[in-house]
Design a protein around this motif. Structure first.
Motif, mmCIF file in Angstrom:
data_model
loop_
_atom_site.group_PDB
_atom_site.id
_atom_site.type_symbol
_atom_site.label_atom_id
_atom_site.label_comp_id
_atom_site.label_asym_id
_atom_site.label_seq_id
_atom_site.Cartn_x
_atom_site.Cartn_y
_atom_site.Cartn_z
ATOM 1 N N PHE A 37 -5.882 10.930 -15.671
ATOM 2 C CA PHE A 37 -6.406 10.530 -14.371
ATOM 3 C C PHE A 37 -5.320 10.053 -13.404
ATOM 4 N N ALA A 38 -4.159 9.695 -13.909
ATOM 5 C CA ALA A 38 -3.123 9.140 -13.024
ATOM 6 C C ALA A 38 -1.801 9.892 -13.127
ATOM 7 N N SER A 39 -1.834 11.136 -13.614
ATOM 8 C CA SER A 39 -0.584 11.877 -13.842
ATOM 9 C C SER A 39 0.161 12.166 -12.546
ATOM 10 N N LYS A 40 -0.561 12.462 -11.459
ATOM 11 C CA LYS A 40 0.134 12.800 -10.215
ATOM 12 C C LYS A 40 0.903 11.600 -9.661
ATOM 13 N N TYR A 41 0.344 10.395 -9.816
ATOM 14 C CA TYR A 41 1.055 9.200 -9.379
ATOM 15 C C TYR A 41 2.270 8.935 -10.266
ATOM 16 N N THR A 46 4.808 2.741 -12.733
ATOM 17 C CA THR A 46 5.284 1.595 -13.513
ATOM 18 C C THR A 46 4.180 1.053 -14.416
ATOM 19 N N ALA A 47 2.958 1.019 -13.905
ATOM 20 C CA ALA A 47 1.836 0.507 -14.697
ATOM 21 C C ALA A 47 1.570 1.398 -15.906
ATOM 22 N N PRO A 95 -4.564 6.325 -24.029
ATOM 23 C CA PRO A 95 -3.386 6.812 -23.294
ATOM 24 C C PRO A 95 -3.567 8.201 -22.698
ATOM 25 N N ILE A 96 -4.257 9.082 -23.419
ATOM 26 C CA ILE A 96 -4.480 10.444 -22.909
ATOM 27 C C ILE A 96 -5.335 10.404 -21.651
ATOM 28 N N LEU A 97 -6.416 9.633 -21.684
ATOM 29 C CA LEU A 97 -7.290 9.531 -20.514
ATOM 30 C C LEU A 97 -6.559 8.884 -19.341
ATOM 31 N N LEU A 98 -5.766 7.862 -19.623
ATOM 32 C CA LEU A 98 -5.008 7.199 -18.558
ATOM 33 C C LEU A 98 -4.041 8.175 -17.902
ATOM 34 N N PHE A 99 -3.322 8.936 -18.698
ATOM 35 C CA PHE A 99 -2.367 9.893 -18.145
ATOM 36 C C PHE A 99 -3.081 11.018 -17.405
ATOM 37 N N PRO A 105 0.810 -1.230 0.000
ATOM 38 C CA PRO A 105 0.000 0.000 0.000
ATOM 39 C C PRO A 105 0.841 1.277 0.000
ATOM 40 N N VAL A 106 2.046 1.211 0.567
ATOM 41 C CA VAL A 106 2.886 2.407 0.658
ATOM 42 C C VAL A 106 3.479 2.768 -0.703
ATOM 43 N N ILE A 107 3.781 1.761 -1.513
ATOM 44 C CA ILE A 107 4.446 2.022 -2.790
ATOM 45 C C ILE A 107 3.457 2.162 -3.944
ATOM 46 N N LEU A 108 2.210 2.482 -3.637
ATOM 47 C CA LEU A 108 1.188 2.612 -4.677
ATOM 48 C C LEU A 108 1.571 3.618 -5.764
ATOM 49 N N PRO A 109 2.113 4.818 -5.422
ATOM 50 C CA PRO A 109 2.509 5.732 -6.508
ATOM 51 C C PRO A 109 3.543 5.129 -7.452
#
Length: 284
Positions: free
Chosen positions: A269-273, A207-208, A263-267, A198-202
C-alpha cells in the motif's frame, strides 16, 4: 540499405524487450519461489512435509497447521507485541529524525557535517557487539523483559539512518519555501509543522516503512532482552517451534506466513512513497 537498417533496429528493440521481460520473469520467480514454498508447506499435512521426491503442491491441502499454531502457543500475543514495538519505534524514530534532519538541513553550524558522519559511523558497529551492553543497561534500569526495552533499543538503532534519509529528502526542498513562510509571519517551528511537513510526506513514509520493517523483523535483541512468553515478539515465538529432536515444519511455515503478511501489506500500500522517498534521499 535503409530498409535493412530499419528492420535491424526493430529486431534489436524486440530482442531488447524479450531480454528485459525474460530477466524480470526470472527475478520474479527467484523472489516468489520461497514464498510459494512456505505457503505450500504450511498447507501440507505433517506426513507430506518429509515425502521424497518433494511435492511442490500439497496432495491433500489442509489448514491444520494454522489451527495447531494458534491453539498451542499464544501467537496473538506475539503479533500484538511485535506490532506495538514496531509501531512505537517507528513513531519515535520518524518524529525525532524528521525534526533533527530539518535542523541539520536548514541551519548550518560548526561541526554539522561531523554530526552526520558520527551518526552514520554508529551503523558500522555490528549490533552483536552492543548486545551485552544493552542487556546490562536494561537490567540496571529495571526494563529487562519489557517491551520498552525493545522500543528503546530499536529506536537507538533506527535514528541515525532515519536522520540520514530525512536530511537527504529535506535537501531537495527549496529553502525559498521556508523564507516565504517566514516573510508571511510564520515562526521557524510553524514553518516546519505547517509548511515543510506536508511537503516531505513521501520521505516520512519511506522512513516509517524502513523503521517498521527493521523493528518487525529484528530477532537477536528481542531474544536476549525478553524471557517470558508474554513478552516474546513473533520472531522469538517462531524460533521456539524448533524442538530438540523434531521440527513441525508445516506449523513453522504457517507461523512464518502469518508473520510475513503485515510487512507485505504495508509495502504493497505504500510502495510508491517508499521508492520516491528513498530515491530522493539517495540522489541528493
Amino acid at each position: 540499405m535503409g530498409m535493412a537498417f530499419l528492420r535491424y533496429r526493430r529486431w534489436l528493440r524486440t530482442a531488447d524487450k524479450l531480454y528485459t521481460y525474460a530477466s524480470l520473469g526470472l527475478v520474479t520467480v527467484f523472489v516468489l519461489l520461497p514464498f510459494f514454498w512456505i505457503l505450500s508447506t504450511s498447507l501440507k499435512p505433517e506426513s507430506e512435509t518429509f515425502k521424497f521426491p518433494v511435492q511442490w503442491i500439497p496432495g491433500k491441502p489442509t489448514i491444520a497447521a494454522y489451527v495447531e499454531m494458534w491453539s498451542h502457543r499464544p501467537y496473538g500475543i506475539y503479533l500484538l507485541n511485535s506490532a506495538f514495538v514496531a509501531l512505537a519505534s517507528m513513531l519515535i524514530a520518524v518524529t525525532v529524525s524528521s525534526m533533527s534532519a530539518y535542523g541539520l538541513s536548514r541551519f548550518r553550524f560548526r561541526g554539522s557535517n561531523w554530526v552526520l558522519l558520527a551518526m552514520m559511523g554508529t551503523q558500522m558497529v555490528p549490533p552483536m557487539l552492543l548486545l551485552i551492553s544493552y542487556f546490562k543497561v536494561m537490567s540496571a534500569a529495571g526494563l529487562f523483559d519489557t517491551l520498552w526495552a525493545l522500543i528503546i533499543t530499536y529506536t537507538a538503532y533506527l535514528l541515525p539512518f532515519s536522520v540520514w534519509i530525512m536530511k537527504g529528502y529535506l535537501d531537495t526542498i527549496p529553502v525559498d519555501l521556508d523564507e516565504a513562510a517566514l516573510i508571511d509571519g510564520c515562526s521557524p517551528g510553524n514553518v516546519f509543522w505547517r509548511v515543510i511537513l506536508p511537503v516531505i510526506l513521501p520521505g516520512i513514509v519511506a522512513t516509517a516503512i524502513f523503521s517498521f520493517l527493521l523493528a518487525w523483523n529484528e530477532f537477536t535483541f528481542a531474544y536476549v532482552l525478553t524471557s517470558s512468553d508474554k513478552r516474546y515478539t513473533i520472531g522469538v515465538g517462531i524460533a521456539y517451534l524448533f524442538g530438540e529432536y523434531s521440527v513441525a515444519w508445516n506449523e513453522l511455515m504457517a507461523a512464518g506466513m502469518v508473520a510475513s503478511l503485515p510487512p507485505i501489506l504495508l509495502f504493497f500500500f505504500a510502495s510508491k512513497y517508499l521508492i520516491s522517498g528513498l530515491t530522493a534521499g539517495a540522489l541528493k
